[in-house]
Design a protein around this motif. Structure first.
Motif, short mmCIF file in Angstrom:
data_model
loop_
_atom_site.label_atom_id
_atom_site.label_comp_id
_atom_site.label_asym_id
_atom_site.label_seq_id
_atom_site.Cartn_x
_atom_site.Cartn_y
_atom_site.Cartn_z
N ASP A 3 0.84 -1.20 0.00
CA ASP A 3 0.00 0.00 0.00
C ASP A 3 0.87 1.25 0.00
OD1 ASP A 3 -2.09 -1.73 0.17
OD2 ASP A 3 -2.47 -1.38 2.31
N VAL A 4 0.32 2.34 -0.47
CA VAL A 4 0.99 3.64 -0.34
C VAL A 4 0.80 4.09 1.10
CG1 VAL A 4 0.92 6.05 -1.07
CG2 VAL A 4 0.59 4.24 -2.76
N ARG A 5 1.91 4.21 1.83
CA ARG A 5 1.83 4.51 3.27
C ARG A 5 2.67 5.74 3.61
NH1 ARG A 5 -1.80 2.58 6.62
NH2 ARG A 5 -0.34 3.20 8.26
N PHE A 6 2.34 6.37 4.72
CA PHE A 6 3.07 7.56 5.16
C PHE A 6 3.54 7.42 6.62
CE2 PHE A 6 0.09 8.89 1.83
CZ PHE A 6 0.98 9.39 0.91
N ASP A 7 3.79 6.21 7.05
CA ASP A 7 4.24 6.00 8.43
C ASP A 7 5.55 6.77 8.66
OD1 ASP A 7 2.21 3.88 9.12
OD2 ASP A 7 3.17 2.99 7.38
N GLY A 8 5.62 7.50 9.75
CA GLY A 8 6.82 8.26 10.07
C GLY A 8 6.91 9.59 9.34
N ARG A 9 5.98 9.87 8.46
CA ARG A 9 6.00 11.13 7.70
C ARG A 9 5.13 12.20 8.39
NH1 ARG A 9 10.42 10.76 5.01
NH2 ARG A 9 10.53 9.05 3.54
N VAL A 10 5.55 13.45 8.20
CA VAL A 10 4.79 14.59 8.73
C VAL A 10 4.32 15.44 7.55
CG1 VAL A 10 4.90 16.67 10.15
CG2 VAL A 10 6.14 14.61 10.85
N ALA A 25 -6.11 15.57 4.11
CA ALA A 25 -5.71 15.43 5.52
C ALA A 25 -6.20 14.10 6.08
CB ALA A 25 -6.23 16.61 6.33
N LEU A 26 -7.46 13.78 5.81
CA LEU A 26 -8.03 12.54 6.35
C LEU A 26 -7.31 11.32 5.78
CD1 LEU A 26 -11.88 13.36 6.22
CD2 LEU A 26 -10.40 13.36 8.23
N GLU A 27 -7.04 11.35 4.48
CA GLU A 27 -6.42 10.19 3.83
C GLU A 27 -4.96 10.03 4.25
OE1 GLU A 27 -8.31 8.13 2.20
OE2 GLU A 27 -6.78 6.77 1.40
N LEU A 28 -4.24 11.14 4.36
CA LEU A 28 -2.85 11.07 4.83
C LEU A 28 -2.79 10.44 6.21
CD1 LEU A 28 -1.60 14.57 3.65
CD2 LEU A 28 -0.46 12.42 3.10
N ALA A 29 -3.69 10.90 7.10
CA ALA A 29 -3.69 10.38 8.48
C ALA A 29 -4.07 8.90 8.48
CB ALA A 29 -4.67 11.18 9.32
N LYS A 30 -5.04 8.54 7.65
CA LYS A 30 -5.46 7.13 7.55
C LYS A 30 -4.31 6.25 7.11
CE LYS A 30 -8.92 4.85 4.86
NZ LYS A 30 -9.91 5.10 3.83
N ARG A 31 -3.42 6.82 6.30
CA ARG A 31 -2.29 6.04 5.78
C ARG A 31 -1.02 6.25 6.59
NH1 ARG A 31 -2.95 4.10 0.43
NH2 ARG A 31 -5.06 4.45 -0.31
N GLY A 32 -1.17 6.77 7.81
CA GLY A 32 -0.05 6.77 8.76
C GLY A 32 0.68 8.08 8.99
N ALA A 33 0.34 9.15 8.23
CA ALA A 33 1.06 10.42 8.42
C ALA A 33 0.54 11.17 9.65
CB ALA A 33 0.88 11.31 7.19
N LYS A 34 1.44 11.98 10.21
CA LYS A 34 1.03 12.96 11.23
C LYS A 34 0.74 14.23 10.46
CE LYS A 34 4.05 10.74 14.49
NZ LYS A 34 5.45 10.57 14.82
N VAL A 35 -0.43 14.82 10.71
CA VAL A 35 -0.89 15.88 9.80
C VAL A 35 -1.14 17.20 10.52
CG1 VAL A 35 -2.64 16.49 8.07
CG2 VAL A 35 -2.03 14.08 8.42
N VAL A 36 -0.59 18.28 9.97
CA VAL A 36 -0.98 19.62 10.40
C VAL A 36 -2.15 20.06 9.52
CG1 VAL A 36 -0.33 22.05 10.53
CG2 VAL A 36 1.26 20.27 11.27
N VAL A 37 -3.28 20.28 10.17
CA VAL A 37 -4.49 20.69 9.47
C VAL A 37 -4.58 22.21 9.59
CG1 VAL A 37 -7.01 20.54 9.45
CG2 VAL A 37 -5.65 18.51 10.02
N ASN A 38 -4.17 22.89 8.53
CA ASN A 38 -4.23 24.36 8.54
C ASN A 38 -5.53 24.82 7.91
OD1 ASN A 38 -3.81 26.58 6.14
ND2 ASN A 38 -3.22 27.34 8.14
N ASP A 39 -6.20 25.75 8.55
CA ASP A 39 -7.33 26.42 7.90
C ASP A 39 -7.66 27.71 8.63
OD1 ASP A 39 -9.56 25.16 5.70
OD2 ASP A 39 -10.09 27.03 6.73
#
Ligand code: NAI
Length: 303
Positions: A3-10, A25-39
């Motif tokens: 799978d395309v994963r983002f574990d350990g990624r910010v 944002a939702l998909e990145l987090a689902k795939r393991g990323a830590k996400v800054v949600v700016n708005d």
């Protein structure tokens, strides 16, 4: 292949409180990323501000077991861009992925466009891409890794009535992409650009309802996920994407023709007589080697 994963990624996603950015944002987090949600949480025209848009997306990510931090700064100032990147560093230690997505509209035809409407749209879309990219690039360069996606628009690439400010700003983000691609290449930093079409508050009153219903932002998300993944080998590319349609588009350079010998004068009549060769897109090619690659075309004149 896994799978395309983002574990350990910010990752930082600007304008992630709604529409396309929220899906990233939702998909990145689902795939393991830590996400800054700016708005910024303002209205469609950029007025106002509220923390609730970013907070709701962060809550949704956390409830699903992911990691996220909110940021409410505007991308339209250098200070805002710095704070957005600082949120990533303070909470998660670094930045690997940046999706420049925040956007507003202030549409007017050429003669009615006010300076303030030009400036605000430029500030959010064009300066906003630079304001976050610059501090993020510093960290990506130090870490030898980065993935940046900018958001253009068909209005920027091909034009649209009543959007001189938006079209100009959206075309301008190609410059941000080219620079990150060229200056980031040796640090494994890749930059690409999307021109999406999606149902959101930006498009709800410009499309017939039956078309709008088929343009769920979720159809754009997979392309963006691949572009910001480690597996993506490509940089400096532009993609149309909507409703499951994915296509590459490009600023092309054609072979054209050579008039004269680089010494003797050339006349307007000679240009007129060669017009079909000058305007031909035969053998046109997308250049990813910067302006130097285009200079290669005139080398036959350099002797
Ligand atoms: P949207 O309005 O649903 O989302 C944009 C988000 O950006 C909003 O949540 C808004 O609060 C936030 N934002 C606005 N100004 C901000 C600022 N200064 N700082 C931080 N956040 C800010 O719109 P949508 O459709 O999801 O748009 C996302 C991006 O895609 C925009 O850049 C837009 O121009 C672009 N785009 C969208 C198209 C479409 O068909 N929906 C077509 C072409 C481009």
């Amino acid at each position: 292949m896994g799978d395309v994963r983002f574990d350990g990624r910010v990752a930082i996603v600007t304008g992630a409180g709604a529409g396309l950015g929220k899906t990233y944002a939702l998909e990145l987090a689902k795939r393991g990323a830590k996400v800054v949600v700016n708005d910024l949480g303002g209205a469609r025209d950029g007025s106002g501000a509220s923390s609730s848009a970013a907070d709701q997306v962060v809550d949704e990510i956390k409830q699903a077991g992911g990691e996220a931090a909110p940021n409410y700064d505007s991308v339209a100032t250098m200070e805002g861009g710095l704070n957005i990147v600082k949120t990533a560093v303070d909470n998660f230690g670094k930045v690997d992925i940046l999706i420049n997505n925040a956007g507003i509209l202030r549409d007017k035809s050429i003669l009615k466009m006010e300076e303030s409407e030009w400036d605000l749209v430029m500030d959010v879309h064009l300066k906003g891409a630079f304001s976050v990219t610059q501090p993020a690039f510093k960290i990506m360069k130090e870490n030898g890794y980065g993935r940046v996606v900018n958001t253009a628009s068909g209005a920027g690439l091909y034009g649209n009535f009543g959007q001189i400010n938006y079209s100009s700003a959206k075309c301008g983000v190609l410059g941000v992409m080219h620079s990150v691609h060229i200056e980031g290449a040796k640090y494994n930093i890749k930059a690409n650009t999307i021109a999406p079409i999606a149902a959101s508050r930006l498009t709800e009153d410009v499309m017939p309802p039956e078309i709008f219903a088929k343009l769920d932002p979720k159809f754009v998300t997979p392309l963006v996920m691949y572009l910001v993944s480690e597996e993506n080998p490509d940089s400096d590319m532009i993609f149309n994407c909507a409703s499951g349609w994915f296509s590459r588009t490009a600023v092309m350079c054609a072979t054209g023709t050579i008039i004269g010998n680089g010494v003797d004068d050339i006349s307007a009549e000679q240009v007129r007589d060669e017009w079909s060769k000058i305007t031909s897109l035969d053998e046109a090619k997308a250049l990813t080697g910067g302006v130097n690659e285009s200079i290669g075309y005139l080398m036959p004149l350099m002797g």
